[in-house]
Design an enzyme around this catalytic site. Sequence first.
Site, PDB file in Angstrom:
ATOM      1  CG  ASP A   1      -2.032  -0.990   1.181  1.00 34.80           C
ATOM      2  OD1 ASP A   1      -2.205  -1.634   0.124  1.00 34.80           O
ATOM      3  OD2 ASP A   1      -2.739  -1.125   2.194  1.00 34.80           O
TER       4      ASP A   1
ATOM      5  CD  GLU B   1      -7.994  -6.237  -3.266  1.00 35.21           C
ATOM      6  OE1 GLU B   1      -8.222  -5.026  -3.290  1.00 35.21           O
ATOM      7  OE2 GLU B   1      -7.120  -6.748  -2.529  1.00 35.21           O
TER       8      GLU B   1
ATOM      9  N   GLY C   1      -3.336  -5.221   1.094  1.00 29.31           N
ATOM     10  CA  GLY C   1      -4.030  -6.260   0.322  1.00 29.31           C
ATOM     11  C   GLY C   1      -5.105  -6.855   1.215  1.00 29.31           C
TER      12      GLY C   1
ATOM     13  N   GLY D   1      -6.421  -9.753   1.342  1.00 31.78           N
ATOM     14  CA  GLY D   1      -6.072 -11.058   1.876  1.00 31.78           C
ATOM     15  C   GLY D   1      -5.032 -10.955   2.985  1.00 31.78           C
TER      16      GLY D   1
ATOM     17  CG  ASP E   1      -9.417  -5.840   4.443  1.00 26.84           C
ATOM     18  OD1 ASP E   1     -10.366  -6.275   3.777  1.00 26.84           O
ATOM     19  OD2 ASP E   1      -8.541  -5.069   3.988  1.00 26.84           O
TER      20      ASP E   1
ATOM     21  CG  ASP F   1      -6.063   5.051   8.064  1.00 30.25           C
ATOM     22  OD1 ASP F   1      -6.543   3.910   8.087  1.00 30.25           O
ATOM     23  OD2 ASP F   1      -4.832   5.256   8.126  1.00 30.25           O
TER      24      ASP F   1
ATOM     25  CG  ASN G   1     -19.191  -3.907  15.712  1.00 30.10           C
ATOM     26  OD1 ASN G   1     -19.154  -3.367  14.612  1.00 30.10           O
ATOM     27  ND2 ASN G   1     -19.793  -3.358  16.758  1.00 30.10           N
TER      28      ASN G   1
ATOM     29  N   GLY H   1     -21.968   0.284  12.384  1.00 33.79           N
ATOM     30  CA  GLY H   1     -21.774  -1.044  12.965  1.00 33.79           C
ATOM     31  C   GLY H   1     -21.930  -2.149  11.938  1.00 33.79           C
TER      32      GLY H   1
ATOM     33  N   GLY I   1     -19.835   0.505   8.459  1.00 35.38           N
ATOM     34  CA  GLY I   1     -18.921   1.573   8.871  1.00 35.38           C
ATOM     35  C   GLY I   1     -19.326   2.102  10.246  1.00 35.38           C
TER      36      GLY I   1
HETATM   37  O1  RIB Z   1      -9.207  -3.119   2.219  1.00 31.47           O
HETATM   38  C1  RIB Z   1      -8.051  -2.344   2.198  1.00 31.47           C
HETATM   39  C2  RIB Z   1      -7.080  -2.883   1.207  1.00 31.47           C
HETATM   40  O2  RIB Z   1      -7.641  -2.789  -0.079  1.00 31.47           O
HETATM   41  C3  RIB Z   1      -5.765  -2.147   1.126  1.00 31.47           C
HETATM   42  O3  RIB Z   1      -4.799  -2.647   2.014  1.00 31.47           O
HETATM   43  C4  RIB Z   1      -5.387  -2.286  -0.335  1.00 31.47           C
HETATM   44  O4  RIB Z   1      -4.252  -3.031  -0.552  1.00 31.47           O
HETATM   45  C5  RIB Z   1      -6.605  -2.867  -1.027  1.00 31.47           C
HETATM   46  O5  RIB Z   1      -6.447  -4.203  -1.317  1.00 31.47           O
END
Ligand code: RIB
Length: 301
Positions: A12, A132, A38, A40, A242, A236, A266, A215, A212
């Site tokens: 990133d 992805e 990413g 994953g 993820d 942020d 959560n 919740g 977001g």
């Molecule tokens: O969900 C956030 C991620 O989305 C970031 O880390 C970026 O790499 C994208 O895959």
Amino acid sequence: MAVHVVGSINVDIIASVERLPSPGETILALRTERLPGGKGGNQAVAAARMGAATHMVGAVGDDEAGAWMRGQLAASGVEVGGVVAVPGAQTGTAFIAVDAHGENQIIVAPGANADLPAVEPLASGVLLAQLEVPVATLAPLFAGSHARRILNAAPPVLAATALLDHVDILIVNQHELAIFAGVAQVPAGLDAVVGHALRLVRPGQLLIVTLGAGGVVAVWPDRHLHIPAMPVTPVDTIGAGDCFCGALAALLDEGMAIEPALHRANAAAALCTLGHGAAPAMPDRADVEASLAPGFAGAAT
Ligand code: RIB
């Protein structure tokens, strides 16, 4: 048991900006960072920090970034034997802008993620994937696995509709929900979200919509459960979704019931917003448990 995360691995490149640019506009960044990411990789780090034995299955390039990402994941406690280096490919890269309010825009160059080869179906544990990586790789894996199968349908690749019959838990945000439910309008308000979710959820399936600051809502064909977000002031929000997915997978893998697992995932997602970037901001188990205690007030780290 174990959590097997099949998904993307990205570097990133994060630019902090006062405000996000308009189309055609050039603006100056306040600072830039290179951080592991990413969907994953982030979910794998979140699962490992929640205490799960976590195996990453993904693809990087045979470049410096790929070696760096492998090292970053391993340093976070993720087992990386399933990460392949694709000859001649570049490691996936995400270009991210974050504004002063923590809102972001992300453009992903998939690189080696697009070349993820076939993965052997899983006999047990938890399988967690996102979109992805190629749907063609995920389809036989989901159809053939006897693990608990969790799909985070992000980004919303419509070809993944073919996968949905083989998913036990589907996780989407409001935008992804609208796309997969086939409705033009992004649902606003809990009733609309639940209404859209009921169009999408299959018998025997759990559909979770992350909202977001609203919740999460868990929707079964015959009932739903809304869990409000933990109040925090975000640095942020990169990777918060993820974090939710990885934490939930870890907790279910250890045998926790769905309701307490949802509450903890959560809370983990809220804590993730208190740190910079995605993977580095994933909270550990002790912090998540402490945040559930009465009187907790989230603070930026
Ligand atoms: O969900 C956030 C991620 O989305 C970031 O880390 C970026 O790499 C994208 O895959």
